[in-house]
Scaffold this active site. Structure first.
Site, short mmCIF file in Angstrom:
data_model
loop_
_atom_site.label_atom_id
_atom_site.label_comp_id
_atom_site.label_asym_id
_atom_site.label_seq_id
_atom_site.Cartn_x
_atom_site.Cartn_y
_atom_site.Cartn_z
N ASP A 146 -3.28 2.29 -5.81
CA ASP A 146 -1.99 2.28 -5.09
C ASP A 146 -1.82 1.06 -4.18
OD1 ASP A 146 -3.68 2.96 -2.95
OD2 ASP A 146 -2.11 4.17 -2.01
N GLU A 147 -2.56 0.00 -4.46
CA GLU A 147 -2.43 -1.21 -3.66
C GLU A 147 -2.35 -2.43 -4.56
OE1 GLU A 147 -5.46 -1.63 -0.52
OE2 GLU A 147 -5.77 0.52 -0.78
N ASP B 60 0.87 -1.19 0.00
CA ASP B 60 0.00 0.00 0.00
C ASP B 60 0.90 1.24 0.00
OD1 ASP B 60 -1.83 2.02 0.40
OD2 ASP B 60 -2.64 1.22 2.27
#
Ligand code: DCP
Ligand code: CA
Length: 418
Positions: free
Chosen positions: A109-110, A14
Site C-alpha cells: 500500500d505504499e 501511503d
C-alpha cells in the site's frame, strides 16, 4: 518555497488503514465503523490492521485478536482477503502511472513517485498530490497520506506526519524544526533494537542522532552509524526505481508435508518436486542463480537453513535437485521427523533486463503480483501467500526452451532501457 534548482520532487503515497479501508469500500455498511482485519488462515490470532474508528480504542496492527476484542468488543472483525488487496494495489499503480512513469511500488500500500518532470504538465507538486488523491477517491473510494520531499527518505517521513488523508511537504530546511524533536524511533530505518541501543547511548531524538559524533556512532554501529546520522539529517540519495519491485532477490518454494515424515525416499521425491517447481519459475522469468538454500523444519518446529553456492548460474531442476539433496544428506538428522521442506535459489542474474516492463502486460502484472505477494508474506504470514498464489492462475506454459520465450508484451512493446 523550499525547492532548490536541481532538486528532485518525490512523492510517497501511503494508503490509510489499507485492508480495513478496502473492506469498508466493498461494503458500505462498514463505513464509519470500527473494522478490524485479522490474518488468514494461520494468522487468525493477529490483527493485520484496524480502521481509524477502531484505533480510538487502542487497537494496533500486530496485536492479538483476543486483546483487540477486549479493547474493542463491538468492533466488526473480518478475515483478511489478500487477493482483494493485491488487486486494489495494482489498480493504484495504474493511477500513479498516469502521472509519471517513475513509480516505485514499496509495499502493498505504499509507492514512491518521482514527479520532477511532471510539473510542466500537472502544475506544482502539491497540486499533483491533490490530483492523485482526487483520482484515487474517484476510482477506488480510498484515501491516502502523501509526503512531498526532495528525496525518498524525507517523502516517507512526511507522509507519516499526517494521517489519515494527509498532505505534507518536507524540504531540507524544514528538517531541524519538524524532524529533530521527534523520538529517534520514528526515523525510518531505526528499528526497535537500534532504538534501544541509541537510547542507551543518550540519543533519544532524531536531532540527538543528527548531532551525535561520528566516531561514537561508528564504534557502536560500524558503517551503519554514519548512514543513520545522515538519515537524521534528511540526507538520502537513492533514486525512485520503477524496477525495484521487479528485482527479484530469490525464488523459492516450500511444502508443508501432509504428514510429518522421516522416510528418505519420500523426502528425496519432495526435494525433486521443489527443484522442478523452482527451476520452472526461474526459467519462466529468465532468471538463473548460483546459491541454493535448503530449509528443513522438524516436527517440533526446529528449523534449519543451509546454503551452497556454486561457480555457474543454474536454472535446471536437475542441478537444483543435486545441490538440494547434497545439503539434505549432509544436514538432516536421520530419523528425525520433518514437517516442512523448502528450496530457494538466490544470487540471481536476469537475462530479460533489456525489456521495459509494462503493467498492461499480463506477464509483468504477474511479476508485480509476485513481488506484492512476497511483501504480504513478510507482513501477513505464510498462509496468506499460498491462498493468493492459488488465485494467480496456472504456471506458465511448458515446452518453450529457456531464453526463447517471447519478450514481455511482444515485439511492439520492447524498448531499450534508458
Ligand atoms: N499489515 C499486516 N500486518 C502488520 C502491518 C500491516 O498485515 N503487522 C497489512 C495491513 C495493512 C497493510 O499491511 O492495512 C499496510 O500496512 P500499514 O503499516 O501501511 O498500515 P495501514 O495502511 O493499515 O495503516 P496506516 O493508515 O497507519 O498506514
Ligand atoms: Ca498504510
Amino acid at each position: 518555497m523550499g525547492m532548490a534548482r536541481g532538486d528532485r520532487i518525490i512523492l510517497h503515497v501511503d494508503m490509510n488503514a489499507f485492508f480495513a479501508a478496502v473492506e469498508q469500500q466493498a461494503n458500505p455498511a462498514l463505513r464509519g465503523k470500527p473494522v478490524l482485519v485479522y490474518g488468514n488462515p494461520d494468522r487468525r490470532g493477529v490483527i493485520a490492521t484496524a480502521s481509524y474508528e477502531a484505533r480510538k480504542y487502542g487497537v494496533r496492527a500486530g496485536m492479538s485478536t483476543w486483546e483487540a476484542r477486549q479493547r474493542c468488543p463491538h468492533g466488526i472483525y473480518i478475515e483478511g482477503n489478500p487477493a482483494k488487496y493485491i488487486d486494489v494495489s495494482l489498480r493504484l499503480l495504474v493511477i500513479y502511472r498516469s502521472f509519471t512513469p517513475l513509480v516505485e511500488p514499496f509495499s502493498i500500500d505504499e509507492a514512491f513517485l518521482d514527479v520532477t518532470g511532471c510539473t510542466g504538465l500537472f502544475g506544482e507538486p502539491a497540486g499533483i498530490a491533490r490530483a492523485i488523491k482526487a483520482l484515487m477517491r474517484e476510482e477506488t473510494g480510498l484515501t491516502c497520506s502523501i509526503g512531498i520531499a526532495p528525496n525518498k527518505l524525507l517523502a516517507k517521513m512526511a507522509s507519516s506526519l499526517q494521517k489519515p488523508d494527509g498532505l505534507v511537504s518536507l524540504w531540507a530546511e524544514d528538517v531541524p524544526q519538524v524532524l529533530w524533536p521527534l523520538p529517534v524511533g520514528k526515523l525510518y530505518g531505526v528499528g526497535e533494537k537500534t532504538e534501544q541501543h541509541l537510547v542507551a547511548m543518550g540519543i533519544t531524538t532524531i536531532g540527538d542522532l543528527a548531532a551525535a559524533p561520528i566516531p561514537l556512532l561508528r564504534a557502536r554501529f560500524g558503517v551503519v552509524g554514519e548512514a543513520l546520522r545522515n538519515m537524521a539529517r534528511g540526507i538520502a540519495s537513492s533514486p525512485v526505481d520503477p524496477q525495484s519491485a521487479l528485482t527479484v532477490k530469490s525464488m523459492g518454494h516450500e511444502i508443508t508435508l501432509p504428514e510429518d515424515s522421516d522416510n528418505p525416499e519420500y523426502l528425496r521425491r519432495i526435494i525433486l518436486q521443489l527443484a522442478d517447481q523452482v527451476a520452472r519459475r526461474l526459467r519462466a522469468d529468465h532468471y538463473q542463480g548460483k546459491t541454493v538454500t535448503l530449509k528443513i523444519r522438524y516436527h517440533d518446529f526446529r528449523t534449519i537453513t543451509r546454503a551452497r553456492t556454486v561457480q555457474t548460474y543454474l536454472d535446471l531442476a536437475e542441478d537444483l535437485y543435486r545441490l538440494g539433496w547434497e545439503l539434505f544428506s549432509e544436514h538432516w538428522t536421520p530419523w528425525q521427523k520433518i514437517r516442512l521442506v523448502g528450496l530457494t535459489v538466490s544470487n540471481l542474474t536476469n537475462t530479460a533486463h533489456l525489456y521495459q516492463p509494462t503493467l498492461f502486460d499480463p506477464r509483468e502484472r504477474l511479476k508485480v503480483l509476485t513481488a506484492a505477494v512476497d511483501g504480504i508474506r513478510d507482513k501477513y504470514g505464510e498462509g496468506a501467500v499460498t491462498r493468493a498464489r492459488l488465485l494467480l492462475g496456472p504456471p506458465p506454459a511448458k515446452g518453450v526452451p529457456p531464453g526463447k520465450e517471447a519478450p514481455p508484451g511482444g515485439a511492439n512493446n520492447c524498448r531499450e532501457r534508458r
